[in-house]
Write an enzyme that holds these catalytic residues in place. Sequence first.
Site, PDB file in Angstrom:
ATOM      1  N   GLU A  64      -2.736  48.091  35.741  1.00  0.00           N
ATOM      2  CA  GLU A  64      -2.810  47.611  37.122  1.00  0.00           C
ATOM      3  C   GLU A  64      -1.411  47.510  37.730  1.00  0.00           C
ATOM      4  O   GLU A  64      -0.467  47.035  37.087  1.00  0.00           O
ATOM      5  CB  GLU A  64      -3.483  46.234  37.110  1.00  0.00           C
ATOM      6  CG  GLU A  64      -3.592  45.546  38.449  1.00  0.00           C
ATOM      7  CD  GLU A  64      -4.224  44.158  38.340  1.00  0.00           C
ATOM      8  OE1 GLU A  64      -4.611  43.608  39.382  1.00  0.00           O
ATOM      9  OE2 GLU A  64      -4.333  43.624  37.209  1.00  0.00           O
ATOM     10  N   LYS A 137      -9.529  47.185  44.543  1.00  0.00           N
ATOM     11  CA  LYS A 137     -10.072  46.042  43.811  1.00  0.00           C
ATOM     12  C   LYS A 137     -10.977  45.237  44.729  1.00  0.00           C
ATOM     13  O   LYS A 137     -10.546  44.748  45.775  1.00  0.00           O
ATOM     14  CB  LYS A 137      -8.924  45.178  43.279  1.00  0.00           C
ATOM     15  CG  LYS A 137      -9.335  44.072  42.321  1.00  0.00           C
ATOM     16  CD  LYS A 137      -8.094  43.410  41.738  1.00  0.00           C
ATOM     17  CE  LYS A 137      -8.410  42.378  40.676  1.00  0.00           C
ATOM     18  NZ  LYS A 137      -7.170  41.803  40.086  1.00  0.00           N
ATOM     19  N   CYS A 169      -8.853  44.621  36.277  1.00  0.00           N
ATOM     20  CA  CYS A 169      -8.527  43.311  35.708  1.00  0.00           C
ATOM     21  C   CYS A 169      -9.653  42.275  35.829  1.00  0.00           C
ATOM     22  O   CYS A 169     -10.607  42.316  35.081  1.00  0.00           O
ATOM     23  CB  CYS A 169      -7.235  42.799  36.348  1.00  0.00           C
ATOM     24  SG  CYS A 169      -6.410  41.495  35.382  1.00  0.00           S
TER      25      CYS A 169
END
Length: 288
Positions: A64, A137, A169
């Site tokens: 990320e 995201k 994540c």
Amino acid sequence: MTAAPGQQNPEQQDREQQDREQQNKVRLAVVQLVVPVGDPEGNRRRLAETVEEHRDADLIVFPEMFVPGYDLAVVTERSDELAEDAETGPTAVLVRELAAAHGVTIVVGFLERADDGGLCNSLLIAAPGAGLAVYRKSHLFPAELPVFEPGHELPVVHTPAGVLGPQICFEHAFPAIATTQALAGAEVLVIPSAVGADHEHLIEVRTRARAQDNQLFAIAANSNSPGFCGHSMVVDPKGRVLAAAGLEDTVLRTVLDLSEIPAERRREPSLGMGRPHLYLFGREEETR
């Protein structure tokens, strides 16, 4: 031995069987490298060097926010220089070139500047012959809410290295994301992450659970830069760990056999037997 007219000889059949088996194999590289925050040019150089070194891979996954480095304060203060256009920015140009030059699919985290000027924690997915895909995201960690705009889609991305289900994540924590992508055809969950120090248990438990729940492969490519825990991991459709790192700089190499996915789903056909109306807010299942 001569084959009868219209029939293949055994050698031809063996070669074709080997070709079919090879088509199901994905040579994987998962990158875990300490990178400085706020040095996008240097980190793009590290990206290019790593891809060159592992150019025999079919799929290379970076963590990320690999390009700018993950630091919310720095991202906020220096967004003018760190944020990039997803189509024309320097990282997009680079990964397109690398994917085409080496025939490899690349997944890497970057800081995206949206059309409205906002910032997005995003992934670039560059595949040879398949163009460039972007994933934003969608489920932001609480500390990210003042900084990033969330995405609003849970796509799957078709590449020569399989059908990818991108997550980032914290999205590890939502089983419904993985199941949504699995039902849409995902074969490999790619999960670039920046999980904090002393939280490696979250990577292990969630990566194995998401893989086994949905009987597909799951790749957690986590940052090992200061403040983060490393422990990147690759898990197969049975929930078995194929490769795992500690906190060190490393590139995990393994091979994914995509034929294991349908085989496991035939053995235990749970994915296709869900009753989603029962799961949403405790509603009763609709009857006809």
